[in-house]
Design a protein around this motif. Structure first.
Motif, mmCIF file in Angstrom:
data_model
loop_
_atom_site.group_PDB
_atom_site.id
_atom_site.type_symbol
_atom_site.label_atom_id
_atom_site.label_comp_id
_atom_site.label_asym_id
_atom_site.label_seq_id
_atom_site.Cartn_x
_atom_site.Cartn_y
_atom_site.Cartn_z
ATOM 1 N N HIS A 228 6.581 -2.875 7.518
ATOM 2 C CA HIS A 228 5.865 -2.420 6.326
ATOM 3 C C HIS A 228 6.628 -2.729 5.036
ATOM 4 O O HIS A 228 6.094 -3.354 4.107
ATOM 5 C CB HIS A 228 5.620 -0.907 6.458
ATOM 6 N N TYR B 37 6.103 -5.476 1.747
ATOM 7 C CA TYR B 37 6.089 -5.157 0.316
ATOM 8 C C TYR B 37 7.164 -5.915 -0.460
ATOM 9 O O TYR B 37 6.968 -6.285 -1.615
ATOM 10 C CB TYR B 37 6.186 -3.644 0.085
ATOM 11 N N THR C 53 -1.495 4.827 3.886
ATOM 12 C CA THR C 53 -2.397 5.716 3.163
ATOM 13 C C THR C 53 -3.470 6.283 4.098
ATOM 14 O O THR C 53 -3.659 7.493 4.197
ATOM 15 C CB THR C 53 -3.067 4.955 2.004
ATOM 16 N N SER D 138 1.524 3.753 -0.310
ATOM 17 C CA SER D 138 2.820 4.159 0.245
ATOM 18 C C SER D 138 3.875 4.129 -0.868
ATOM 19 O O SER D 138 3.620 3.648 -1.968
ATOM 20 C CB SER D 138 3.223 3.183 1.356
HETATM 21 C C1 FMN Z 1 -10.585 0.283 -3.434
HETATM 22 C C2 FMN Z 1 -9.688 -0.210 -2.335
HETATM 23 C C3 FMN Z 1 -9.782 -1.531 -1.934
HETATM 24 C C4 FMN Z 1 -8.963 -2.038 -0.927
HETATM 25 N N1 FMN Z 1 -9.087 -3.345 -0.568
HETATM 26 C C5 FMN Z 1 -8.318 -3.855 0.426
HETATM 27 C C6 FMN Z 1 -8.446 -5.218 0.826
HETATM 28 O O1 FMN Z 1 -9.244 -5.963 0.272
HETATM 29 N N2 FMN Z 1 -7.662 -5.664 1.827
HETATM 30 C C7 FMN Z 1 -6.737 -4.872 2.465
HETATM 31 O O2 FMN Z 1 -6.044 -5.353 3.343
HETATM 32 N N3 FMN Z 1 -6.612 -3.567 2.114
HETATM 33 C C8 FMN Z 1 -7.385 -3.052 1.113
HETATM 34 N N4 FMN Z 1 -7.277 -1.741 0.752
HETATM 35 C C9 FMN Z 1 -6.366 -0.923 1.491
HETATM 36 C C10 FMN Z 1 -5.044 -0.732 0.854
HETATM 37 O O3 FMN Z 1 -4.539 -1.911 0.354
HETATM 38 C C11 FMN Z 1 -4.171 -0.105 1.920
HETATM 39 O O4 FMN Z 1 -3.831 1.136 1.496
HETATM 40 C C12 FMN Z 1 -2.981 -0.951 2.230
HETATM 41 O O5 FMN Z 1 -3.411 -2.068 2.942
HETATM 42 C C13 FMN Z 1 -1.945 -0.245 3.041
HETATM 43 O O6 FMN Z 1 -0.848 -0.123 2.259
HETATM 44 P P1 FMN Z 1 -0.020 1.206 2.214
HETATM 45 O O7 FMN Z 1 0.766 1.243 3.491
HETATM 46 O O8 FMN Z 1 0.821 1.040 0.994
HETATM 47 O O9 FMN Z 1 -1.014 2.326 2.114
HETATM 48 C C14 FMN Z 1 -8.054 -1.196 -0.271
HETATM 49 C C15 FMN Z 1 -7.956 0.131 -0.665
HETATM 50 C C16 FMN Z 1 -8.754 0.641 -1.686
HETATM 51 C C17 FMN Z 1 -8.616 2.061 -2.097
#
Ligand code: FMN
Length: 449
Positions: A151, A155, A339, A226
């Protein structure tokens, strides 16, 4: 009249935001997933409602899950590639922004700089790029990998990726192409900058073979919630999408993220926080609830199981659909998206059944859902906006085209009556419409850098 204007945007969906929306679409209609006329129609309706931008989400793979499960779902199975789709939309609209996703884990920054740089030129400065690290394991199998990278490594790569993108988009000063006929010089060589980036993930010499756009460079959005995601957003994003189930959650996220800007030398209003919101209207709250339930009853149990086991990264095949998910099934942490994992873990702790969690997730796949009369929906949006839970919304229609009119013709006019959204487009570029400055070149004021 509030001087602060709400950011308004709409997700482009084939059948709708609801996982089971395809089951409620007219049976005779063609598959809209690959029908450009369908997406042009949505973008034009959104432009008529004067929204800031339309957005296309993306994953460079079909979702994780077994064929038995996936064959029952229409989500992300056959989709148009975002830069191509948005270019067509840019040609069919005049004012609205066109924003779409690219994965920093699987693309090279030079490719993305060219694609989105071209989209920015073609649209006259209306392009936006949603930077995601991609959480689905199946994507890694398409790019010579056996699994997701860690993860935080994803990033770290995303951070360097955006640094390279911005560097490439600054390759040319705005006035580099002098076209001096007497001296026979098409461009001034002192106004071309070679990036020469050498980093942990990328070596990119540059320069980009494309000039800067009308808004300097595309708007950058980001959606990771995250710790690593928030740091990246605070450093690099113009817009951040959040998945907020409650106002309290949104306010905490808002304060946390805006509070991180100062250390990167940024002002509070340089970053817009936009909350995902599925909207369902009715003449009464009960009618809106009933419209939602009418779609949710179509969720096939195998799909419910696939969605939730995918997020929790755990096997739920032996969990009865109407039972609680045992706590023992919940890992301490996952290497996928954090998330959604956090949200669903909370539902498990609250004792909700697999069916209930699946229904919630199917209804509100990005953020929360609001059901009620247009006035009740506007009340909620206004409350979140004024209480600094968000600077605006990424709206989603539960079914398309059915619920699109709810948003464009009922909710937006109600927000407009309250002075919360604009009456006309005020600028030519997406940055101007969002109230963001044209992105200055890093070389501005430096000669021959
Ligand atoms: C409005 C919105 C649109 C998103 N669009 C995408 C997307 O197009 N592709 C994707 O892989 N994740 C998308 N996500 C998910 C976030 O990017 C997701 O939280 C992330 O992939 C996981 O990262 P984290 O571990 O920081 O939460 C979207 C989330 C939101 C709220």
């Amino acid at each position: 009249m509030t001087s602060r204007q709400m950011v308004t945007s709409l997700i482009l969906d084939a059948f709708g935001g609801h996982q089971a929306a395809w089951l409620t679409a007219p049976r005779s209609s063609a598959n809209p997933s690959t029908d450009i006329a369908h997406f042009v129609d949505i973008a034009q309706r959104a432009e008529k409602a004067k929204l800031d931008f339309v957005f296309v989400a993306d994953f460079p793979a079909i979702p994780d899950g077994s064929l038995e499960q996936l064959s029952r779902s229409a989500v992300s199975m056959s989709v148009l590639e975002p830069a191509t789709l948005l270019t067509a939309l840019a040609m069919s609209t005049k004012h609205i922004g066109v924003l779409g996703t690219a994965s920093t884990s699987y693309y090279e920054p030079y490719n993305v700089a060219r694609l989105w740089g071209s989209l920015d030129h073609i649209s006259g400065g209306r392009a936006g790029l949603n930077v995601v690290t991609t959480r689905s394991r199946s994507a890694s199998f398409n790019f010579g990998k056996d699994d997701l990278d860690e993860h935080d490594t994803r990033y770290e790569r995303a951070d360097e990726f955006v640094e390279v993108l911005n560097g490439l988009w600054d390759s040319w000063d705005d006035d580099a192409f002098i076209r001096d006929y007497d001296e026979v010089r098409f461009f001034d060589p002192t106004k071309l900058h070679t990036l020469d980036h050498k980093g942990k993930f990328f070596n990119v010499r540059g320069p980009l073979n494309l000039s800067r756009s009308a808004q300097g460079r595309p708007v950058i959005s980001q959606a990771g919630g995250s710790e690593a995601g928030k740091e990246l957003a605070a450093k690099t994003a113009d817009v951040v999408f959040i998945n907020a189930p409650t106002l309290e959650f949104a306010q905490n996220f808002y304060a946390d993220l805006k509070g991180r800007l100062a250390k990167f030398g940024r002002q509070q209003d340089e970053l817009k926080i936009v909350s995902g919101l599925t909207i369902v209207t009715g003449s009464t709250q009960e009618e809106a609830e009933r419209r939602t339930a009418d779609v949710s009853r179509h969720i096939h149990p195998e799909i419910g199981r696939q969605m939730i086991s995918g997020v929790l990264d755990t096997d739920l095949s032996d969990v009865d659909y109407d039972s609680r998910i045992p706590q023992s099934k919940i890992l301490d942490n996952v290497n996928k998206g954090q998330t959604y994992f956090g949200l669903i873990r909370k539902f498990v702790e609250e004792g909700r059944t697999l069916r209930e969690i699946a229904a919630h997730f199917a209804e509100a796949r990005v953020g929360s859902i609001v059901k009620g009369t247009p006035e009740q929906i506007a009340d909620k949006m206004q409350a979140w906006f004024e209480a600094r839970g968000s600077d605006g919304f990424m709206m989603r229609a539960m079914t398309v085209p059915g619920n699109l009119d709810d948003i464009c013709e009922e909710v937006i006019p109600e927000l407009r009556r309250r002075g919360l959204v604009r009456t006309e487009y005020t600028g030519d570029t997406l940055r101007e419409n969002l109230g963001l400055d044209v992105a200055p070149s890093r070389y501005l004021g430096r000669i021959g850098a």
